[in-house]
Design an enzyme around this catalytic site. Structure first.
Site, short mmCIF file in Angstrom:
data_model
loop_
_atom_site.label_atom_id
_atom_site.label_comp_id
_atom_site.label_asym_id
_atom_site.label_seq_id
_atom_site.Cartn_x
_atom_site.Cartn_y
_atom_site.Cartn_z
N SER A 35 1.20 -0.96 0.11
CA SER A 35 -0.16 0.24 0.38
C SER A 35 0.98 0.85 -0.28
O SER A 35 2.28 1.53 0.61
CB SER A 35 -0.33 0.02 1.54
OG SER A 35 -1.63 1.01 1.08
N LYS A 94 -8.54 -0.48 -9.17
CA LYS A 94 -9.20 -1.26 -7.45
C LYS A 94 -9.99 -0.45 -7.43
O LYS A 94 -10.75 0.55 -6.81
CB LYS A 94 -8.27 -1.58 -7.02
CG LYS A 94 -9.15 -2.41 -5.49
CD LYS A 94 -7.89 -2.28 -4.42
CE LYS A 94 -8.68 -2.63 -2.90
NZ LYS A 94 -8.34 -1.88 -1.96
N HIS A 148 -13.57 -1.60 -1.10
CA HIS A 148 -12.67 -1.45 -0.72
C HIS A 148 -12.94 -2.04 1.61
O HIS A 148 -12.68 -1.24 2.05
CB HIS A 148 -12.76 0.43 -0.02
CG HIS A 148 -11.29 0.68 0.29
ND1 HIS A 148 -10.56 1.90 -0.63
CD2 HIS A 148 -10.13 0.97 1.67
CE1 HIS A 148 -8.83 1.97 0.54
NE2 HIS A 148 -8.88 1.80 1.36
N TYR A 193 -1.74 5.48 -4.13
CA TYR A 193 -3.00 6.29 -4.03
C TYR A 193 -2.23 7.60 -5.19
O TYR A 193 -1.64 8.37 -4.99
CB TYR A 193 -3.83 6.60 -2.65
CG TYR A 193 -3.43 5.86 -1.77
CD1 TYR A 193 -5.83 5.98 -2.11
CD2 TYR A 193 -3.23 5.15 -1.00
CE1 TYR A 193 -6.15 4.48 -1.47
CE2 TYR A 193 -4.54 4.62 0.01
CZ TYR A 193 -5.29 3.95 -0.24
OH TYR A 193 -6.65 3.59 -0.22
N THR A 243 -5.86 2.96 -6.56
CA THR A 243 -7.20 2.80 -5.78
C THR A 243 -8.02 3.62 -6.26
O THR A 243 -7.33 4.94 -6.14
CB THR A 243 -7.00 2.78 -4.21
OG1 THR A 243 -6.19 1.93 -4.56
CG2 THR A 243 -8.17 2.56 -3.73
#
Ligand code: GLV
Length: 387
Positions: free
Chosen positions: A107, A252, A276, A130, A156
């Site tokens: 992440s 995603k 999520h 992100y 994401t």
């Protein structure tokens, strides 16, 4: 020694061993947690067809996700603050995934940095991005991902702004925890966790601290997100990032057919049907219910993966039989990590693999690539007849 028979056993142990703040962070959905709950319970509505007198020898769960070989169609999902669940948690999880032969997704909000994970593993991992307002930081982040040899970028799409999780607000979630009386009382019962944390330097957001200017308090996920995440992310920006990255791309957070069509149009290699883990839009369908209309819309053009709600090999089997080409576990591996470190992640993967392999055999199959809807009983109104 505690006997681990299933993912729930790991969760119980995790709850005992991890600080409350991080257990709550993992085990929360947004607002009423309806979507969080239904992600799991909707899997139960699908039943499996038991077949008999079928040769069950020489079984395999090996397949490919985005053209990469996997020991089973289960990747480790990107999970923020994994290195707060257990010291150096991302490195431990990535190592367990590598040994097992499944992808690990790091992440952006990890504690261990991209470079840390690359240095302590040999298999290429995937990086979850992100999208940030700061374009300079964003392009450096993508370059760092390339330099680390990551083999896929997972963007994401469903967290430009953050859903509200009540427990995180009440707990004052931060990495590392602030030394309040409440935290200190709780941490005093978590000696295993504390010993690990004393032995590592990795205690804040490794991809951010020292790389981004102007963050008021980098320990605070919420304020950091508000300051840095780009709320104006749209398909044209996704196309630009695709160009900057130039490698395999996974999008995603797709829950609707229209968005899946757009994802196919921008040339993504795969999409992840995901809400999520029920942490963003409370009231959204569970991901397993959202899967079918998306498969119908784009299943012949793009790989469709699924996350949110998978807690067993039977769940993986159901998603694959419906037509997904891969699945992800987030909480299921975090339970293992918080319970037993790297060995716990391995145990979570073993549990899910065994359940998948055995259930597939009971359904009359020996090869996960041959499994199809014939093994399922899906309620007629499963995807819903919504006005
Ligand atoms: C971040 O990805 C979160 O869901 O907290």
């Amino acid at each position: 020694m505690t006997v681990i028979t299933n993912i729930d056993d790991l969760k119980r142990l995790y709850r005992r061993r991890a600080p409350k703040m991080f257990y709550d962070y993992c085990e929360s959905g947004s607002w009423t947690e309806q979507t969080f709950r239904e992600n799991v319970s909707d899997f139960d509505a699908i039943r499996l067809r038991q077949r008999v007198a079928v040769d069950m020898s020489n079984r395999t769960t090996k397949t490919q996700m985005i053209g990469q070989d996997v020991a089973m169609p289960v990747a480790l999902a990107p999970v923020g603050m994994t290195g707060m669940q257990s010291a150096d948690g991302e490195i431990k999880a990535a190592r367990a995934a590598e040994k097992f032969g499944v992808p690990f997704t790091l992440s952006t909000m990890s504690i261990c940095s991209i470079e840390d994970v690359a240095e302590h593993t040999t298999a290429p991992f995937w990086f979850q991005l992100y999208v940030m307002r700061d374009e300079d930081y964003l392009s450096r982040l993508i370059q760092r991902t390339k330099d680390a040899g990551c083999s896929a970028l997972v963007i994401t799409l469903d967290l430009q702004i953050m859903g509200q999780r009540h427990k995180d607000i009440r707990n004052g979630l931060s990495a590392p925890p602030k030394p309040t009386v409440r935290n200190l009382v709780n941490l005093s019962t978590k000696w295993r966790w504390g010993m690990g944390m004393l032995g590592t330097k990795r205690r804040s957001f490794g991809n951010v601290v020292g790389h981004v200017k102007g963050i008021s308090d980098p320990s605070k996920l919420m304020s950091w997100t508000n300051d840095q995440f780009d709320p104006s992310l749209d398909w044209s920006k996704i196309e630009k990032i695709k160009e900057m990255w130039g490698g395999p791309l996974i999008l995603k957070g797709v829950m609707e057919a229209e968005d899946a069509v757009m994802a196919a149009k921008v040339g993504a290699d795969a999409i992840i049907v995901s809400n999520h883990g029920g942490r963003q839009l409370d009231g959204a369908l569970s991901s397993i219910r959202a899967l079918d209309p998306i498969l119908q819309a784009v299943g012949d053009r793009i790989e469709v993966h699924l996350d949110s709600g998978i807690r067993s090999g039977q769940d993986v089997l159901k998603a694959m039989a419906m037509g997904a080409k891969g699945t992800y576990i987030g909480r299921a591996f975090v339970y293992g990590l918080g319970a037993m470190g790297e060995a716990g992640v391995t145990r979570a993967l073993e549990v899910i693999h065994k359940e998948l392999d055995t259930s597939m055999a009971f359904c009359g199959h020996r090869d996960i690539n041959q499994v199809d809807r014939d093994i399922l009983r899906i309620p007629r109104d499963f995807s819903g007849d919504w006005a």
